[in-house]
Enzyme design. Structure first.
Site, PDB file in Angstrom:
ATOM      1  N   ARG A 112       0.516   9.188   5.044  1.00  0.00           N
ATOM      2  CA  ARG A 112      -0.454   8.634   5.984  1.00  0.00           C
ATOM      3  C   ARG A 112      -1.878   9.076   5.651  1.00  0.00           C
ATOM      4  O   ARG A 112      -2.818   8.285   5.749  1.00  0.00           O
ATOM      5  CB  ARG A 112      -0.121   9.074   7.423  1.00  0.00           C
ATOM      6  N   HIS A 155      -3.043   7.311   2.534  1.00  0.00           N
ATOM      7  CA  HIS A 155      -3.278   5.921   2.921  1.00  0.00           C
ATOM      8  C   HIS A 155      -4.632   5.775   3.622  1.00  0.00           C
ATOM      9  O   HIS A 155      -5.393   4.842   3.354  1.00  0.00           O
ATOM     10  CB  HIS A 155      -2.137   5.461   3.835  1.00  0.00           C
ATOM     11  N   SER A 184       0.823  -1.196   0.000  1.00  0.00           N
ATOM     12  CA  SER A 184       0.000   0.000   0.000  1.00  0.00           C
ATOM     13  C   SER A 184       0.867   1.261   0.000  1.00  0.00           C
ATOM     14  O   SER A 184       0.604   2.215  -0.730  1.00  0.00           O
ATOM     15  CB  SER A 184      -0.909  -0.011   1.223  1.00  0.00           C
TER      16      SER A 184
END
Lengths: 213, 213
Positions: free
Chosen positions: B47, B50, B18
């Site tokens: 982050r 994600h 990912s």
């Protein structure tokens, strides 16, 4: 309390104005396809777009096998809601919500069997998932495990809200969910997440309280 | 634990794959502007993308007045983190997180003064906000109240993460935040929300634990 938990005049004004804008954005995105959804489904779509400020969700949400009616029934019967992460638990306005991600047994099982904590948490919740409601907003592997429980272990949830987020496995897990013969709500593609999950289930809970369906 | 709390081999594989995809998506979105960000900022952007599966955030995030370094310092000093909603509290990996939205006094103040619960909760947290960290992922009115406390009541938070979401006031509240002389992280436009807020602050907490800055 008014829409979205507003109690003050300011809060209500913001909520009403926002609702108006959200409705218009959804119209822009859906065009003629707006008639594909019934009133209850549109209410859920509005909540998701409100929670994300992302009108694209109007095109991404899929309702299969009468999920809102089935969800309302299960809520009225006070069935448990099993979720994958604590953030979702914190957002749901309902007494009987269970999250096992931080359960000590889950750490043990995940390490021993080489599976994700998310998978282990669903396996541990198996008996609650049977005849309960599942809400997954984070981990695709958790959704795959629920699908496996349904296919291989005769577990039959009343409703699965499957909106895991991410570029690995999330899209595929939701495609598999939509193939099942159970009531489900999902998103197409990588997008999803905890606010999406929470706004869907809180919408259904609100319907149940208003005595809909 | 590995990236994103993964402990199993499966969990680590998914997280690594990912991360790779996320990095590429960010490159596509930012193009040459990728050099505008330092390594720590890029880590935070990763982050957020994600957590949302929405690469557009790479273009929307704004870092003002050295916020990551200031945030790391405040975390190392164990300063409190004050948040607007319980979902954010549930997602933050830190001991000292405070949310007053469900505090009985907040209901009282909101009703009596005709302000939102979000505003009342920030007003009640005033003394903690001074020299603390504020994380707002939901309510624009909460962010406006923090800005008012800074301007009118000499309250000086060490870092404000202001990423409220919505089509009413959210954009404007974040524009006002960026004008202030305090360390802040925000998004441009209506988008934002709890996963955005949580991934930013958890990134800073992770830096602090690794001894960065």
């Amino acid at each position: 309390m008014g829409f979205m938990g507003a109690i003050s005049k300011d809060g209500l004004n913001i909520a009403n104005k926002s609702r108006e804008i959200v409705k218009n954005k959804i119209k822009d995105v859906l065009g003629g396809k707006i008639n594909d959804f019934n009133e209850e489904e549109m209410g859920i779509i509005e909540r998701v777009v409100h929670a994300t400020a992302d009108p694209e969700y109007a095109k991404l949400l899929v309702f299969k096998n009468n999920p809102i009616v089935e969800g309302i029934k299960a809520i009225k019967e006070k069935k448990p809601i099993i979720v994958d992460v604590n953030m979702i638990k914190a957002g749901i306005r309902y007494d009987n919500v269970k999250c096992f991600i931080d359960h000590p047994d889950v750490f043990e099982i995940a390490k021993k069997e080489g599976i994700t904590r998310a998978v282990a948490s669903m396996r541990l919740a198996k008996d609650l998932i049977d005849d309960g409601i599942v809400v997954i907003g984070n981990a695709p592997t958790a959704l795959f495990e629920v699908i496996r429980l349904i296919k291989e272990e005769d577990i039959y949830p009343r409703l699965v809200i499957g909106v895991p987020v991410g570029f690995v496995q999330a899209t595929e897990s939701k495609e598999e969910l939509r193939k099942l013969n159970i009531s489900n709500i999902s998103t197409v593609g990588p997008k999803g997440g905890t606010p999406v999950a929470v706004s869907i289930i809180n919408g259904i809970i609100a319907y149940a309280k208003k005595g809909k369906a």
